[in-house]
Write an enzyme that holds these catalytic residues in place. Structure first.
Site, PDB file in Angstrom:
ATOM      1  N   ASP A 139      39.490  38.898  47.721  1.00 60.23           N
ATOM      2  CA  ASP A 139      39.849  38.975  46.301  1.00 60.23           C
ATOM      3  C   ASP A 139      38.857  38.190  45.446  1.00 60.23           C
ATOM      4  O   ASP A 139      38.228  37.243  45.915  1.00 60.23           O
ATOM      5  CB  ASP A 139      41.280  38.421  46.122  1.00 60.23           C
ATOM      6  CG  ASP A 139      41.884  38.853  44.788  1.00 60.23           C
ATOM      7  OD1 ASP A 139      41.361  39.796  44.164  1.00 60.23           O
ATOM      8  OD2 ASP A 139      42.889  38.240  44.377  1.00 60.23           O
ATOM      9  N   GLY A 140      38.737  38.610  44.189  1.00 55.64           N
ATOM     10  CA  GLY A 140      37.940  37.847  43.225  1.00 55.64           C
ATOM     11  C   GLY A 140      36.596  38.466  42.891  1.00 55.64           C
ATOM     12  O   GLY A 140      35.781  37.829  42.196  1.00 55.64           O
ATOM     13  N   ASN A 141      36.346  39.689  43.332  1.00 57.17           N
ATOM     14  CA  ASN A 141      35.055  40.330  43.020  1.00 57.17           C
ATOM     15  C   ASN A 141      34.851  40.475  41.515  1.00 57.17           C
ATOM     16  O   ASN A 141      33.769  40.198  40.989  1.00 57.17           O
ATOM     17  CB  ASN A 141      34.983  41.736  43.635  1.00 57.17           C
ATOM     18  CG  ASN A 141      34.902  41.706  45.141  1.00 57.17           C
ATOM     19  OD1 ASN A 141      34.729  40.646  45.734  1.00 57.17           O
ATOM     20  ND2 ASN A 141      35.036  42.864  45.769  1.00 57.17           N
TER      21      ASN A 141
ATOM     22  N   ASN B 143      45.767  49.842  44.116  1.00 53.13           N
ATOM     23  CA  ASN B 143      44.472  49.763  43.407  1.00 53.13           C
ATOM     24  C   ASN B 143      44.104  51.053  42.670  1.00 53.13           C
ATOM     25  O   ASN B 143      43.188  51.060  41.833  1.00 53.13           O
ATOM     26  CB  ASN B 143      43.340  49.348  44.351  1.00 53.13           C
ATOM     27  CG  ASN B 143      43.373  47.885  44.766  1.00 53.13           C
ATOM     28  OD1 ASN B 143      43.015  47.528  45.880  1.00 53.13           O
ATOM     29  ND2 ASN B 143      43.815  47.005  43.867  1.00 53.13           N
TER      30      ASN B 143
ATOM     31  N   ARG C 162      43.714  51.110  38.758  1.00 52.36           N
ATOM     32  CA  ARG C 162      42.553  50.592  38.012  1.00 52.36           C
ATOM     33  C   ARG C 162      41.825  51.721  37.273  1.00 52.36           C
ATOM     34  O   ARG C 162      42.023  52.897  37.590  1.00 52.36           O
ATOM     35  CB  ARG C 162      41.605  49.901  38.995  1.00 52.36           C
ATOM     36  CG  ARG C 162      42.277  48.693  39.615  1.00 52.36           C
ATOM     37  CD  ARG C 162      41.320  47.918  40.472  1.00 52.36           C
ATOM     38  NE  ARG C 162      41.998  46.750  41.018  1.00 52.36           N
ATOM     39  CZ  ARG C 162      41.387  45.681  41.493  1.00 52.36           C
ATOM     40  NH1 ARG C 162      40.088  45.613  41.498  1.00 52.36           N
ATOM     41  NH2 ARG C 162      42.094  44.675  41.971  1.00 52.36           N
TER      42      ARG C 162
HETATM   43  C1  IPE Z   1      44.623  42.817  46.849  1.00 55.70           C
HETATM   44  O1  IPE Z   1      43.939  42.368  45.728  1.00 55.70           O
HETATM   45  C2  IPE Z   1      44.021  44.085  47.357  1.00 55.70           C
HETATM   46  C3  IPE Z   1      42.706  43.971  47.969  1.00 55.70           C
HETATM   47  C4  IPE Z   1      42.053  42.862  48.176  1.00 55.70           C
HETATM   48  C5  IPE Z   1      42.117  45.216  48.394  1.00 55.70           C
HETATM   49  P1  IPE Z   1      44.404  42.744  44.252  1.00 55.70           P
HETATM   50  O2  IPE Z   1      43.424  42.115  43.346  1.00 55.70           O
HETATM   51  O3  IPE Z   1      44.602  44.202  44.147  1.00 55.70           O
HETATM   52  O4  IPE Z   1      45.831  42.029  44.174  1.00 55.70           O
HETATM   53  P2  IPE Z   1      46.675  41.565  42.903  1.00 55.70           P
HETATM   54  O5  IPE Z   1      46.780  42.731  41.975  1.00 55.70           O
HETATM   55  O6  IPE Z   1      45.924  40.440  42.275  1.00 55.70           O
HETATM   56  O7  IPE Z   1      47.988  41.122  43.472  1.00 55.70           O
HETATM   57  C1  IPE Z   2      38.941  42.378  45.248  1.00 51.95           C
HETATM   58  O1  IPE Z   2      38.452  41.911  44.039  1.00 51.95           O
HETATM   59  C2  IPE Z   2      38.510  43.783  45.574  1.00 51.95           C
HETATM   60  C3  IPE Z   2      39.583  44.792  45.420  1.00 51.95           C
HETATM   61  C4  IPE Z   2      40.825  44.545  45.135  1.00 51.95           C
HETATM   62  C5  IPE Z   2      39.198  46.170  45.617  1.00 51.95           C
HETATM   63  P1  IPE Z   2      39.138  42.277  42.658  1.00 51.95           P
HETATM   64  O2  IPE Z   2      38.548  43.539  42.141  1.00 51.95           O
HETATM   65  O3  IPE Z   2      40.621  42.299  42.797  1.00 51.95           O
HETATM   66  O4  IPE Z   2      38.676  41.071  41.761  1.00 51.95           O
HETATM   67  P2  IPE Z   2      39.561  40.262  40.724  1.00 51.95           P
HETATM   68  O5  IPE Z   2      40.781  39.794  41.448  1.00 51.95           O
HETATM   69  O6  IPE Z   2      39.904  41.199  39.622  1.00 51.95           O
HETATM   70  O7  IPE Z   2      38.687  39.151  40.287  1.00 51.95           O
HETATM   71 MG    MG Z   3      42.061  40.908  42.589  1.00 50.24          MG
END
Ligand code: IPE
Ligand code: IPE
Ligand code: MG
Length: 254
Positions: free
Chosen positions: A28-30, A76, A79
């Site tokens: 998470d956190g990309n 997801n 999005r």
């Molecule tokens: C969880 O991360 C899903 C993946 C890492 C693929 P999310 O970013 O989708 O989760 P929430 O929405 O913050 O709970």
């Molecule tokens: C994790 O990073 C990757 C996926 C869930 C696909 P995010 O895209 O959720 O990054 P944040 O949480 O919005 O920073």
């Molecule tokens: Mg995320």
């Protein structure tokens, strides 16, 4: 004097005799990583792909048996479509450059999740990667792609009901073990349940990941965003894991 903060743990040594068999990661956190640099969110996904490569090789060299990576959840799809499209192209890019390294490290690719909803080119890339690494018998790199634990449990319930209805399964035969065999993680055999679950980016939630399988997993939440996570971060998470006392409901020194 005996304060135990995170830095103390990092000074401890990794015990190569007690490496967890199954490590699962909620990457998470990309998006936040990219936004902090005034880049579009997808730049974070691109950089995150490099992290996947580094962490996969590191995990395999540490002797981890299964590395499960949460790459795309059933939620997801909510999005923006441009971000979803980018994420759908990532497996194509990832496998087109990385399969030779996977084979070199004897890593076998598996997938949990309904990949039939993914674009055809993504499905093909995933199927090719699984076929190309089918004979590897080192670490299993298990991607959760269009995966959601509630979806997995619901599908398992449907299959169980079908088998009971057709007479191939008796209700009294539905045990925890039989139930596990209906889950998408059944392909991981004895290593289906993660020993250690890591989530990056400081969020402390599970977001529909392997709810059944993490019943007794050790949880490690780290503040780094996924693109900043690396081989050393993995080692630190394992050191933290090695400092835990897993009891499984019993007593410490049983
Ligand atoms: C969880 O991360 C899903 C993946 C890492 C693929 P999310 O970013 O989708 O989760 P929430 O929405 O913050 O709970
Ligand atoms: C994790 O990073 C990757 C996926 C869930 C696909 P995010 O895209 O959720 O990054 P944040 O949480 O919005 O920073
Ligand atoms: Mg995320």
């Amino acid at each position: 004097m005996f304060s135990k903060n995170k830095n103390d743990k990092i000074n401890q040594q990794l015990d190569m005799e007690r490496i967890p068999n199954h490590v699962a990661i909620i990457m998470d956190g990309n998006g936040r990583w990219a936004q902090k640099r005034h880049l579009p969110r997808v730049a974070g996904h691109k950089q995150g792909m490099q992290t996947v490569k580094e962490v996969t090789i590191a995990a395999s060299e540490l002797g981890i048996k299964v590395l499960s990576l949460y790459a795309f959840s059933t939620e997801n799809w909510k999005r923006p479509s441009s971000e979803v499209s980018y994420l759908m192209q990532l497996p194509v890019r990832f496998f087109s450059t990385f399969v030779p390294d996977l084979v070199k490290h004897n890593v076998k690719v598996t997938v949990m999740g309904d990949i039939t909803r993914l674009p055809e080119s993504t499905q093909q890339a995933v199927r090719d990667a699984m076929a190309d690494t089918a004979n590897c018998d080192g670490m299993i790199l298990n991607f959760a792609l269009n995966y959601g634990s509630r979806d997995e449990l619901t599908q398992a319930a449907q299959k169980l009901a079908e088998d009971v209805k057709s007479g191939s399964l008796d209700i009294t035969d539905i045990t925890e073990t039989t139930f596990s065999n209906y889950l998408m993680s059944a392909q991981l055999g004895e290593y289906a349940d993660p020993d250690l679950l890591i989530r990056t980016s400081g969020e402390e939630r599970i977001s529909n990941f392997m709810l059944w399988q993490i019943a007794y997993s050790e949880l490690e939440f780290v503040s780094e965003h996924w693109p900043d996570f690396n081989a050393k971060s993995l080692e630190n998470a394992i050191i933290a894991y090695q400092g835990r006392h897993r009891r499984f409901g019993g007593l410490k020194n049983q």
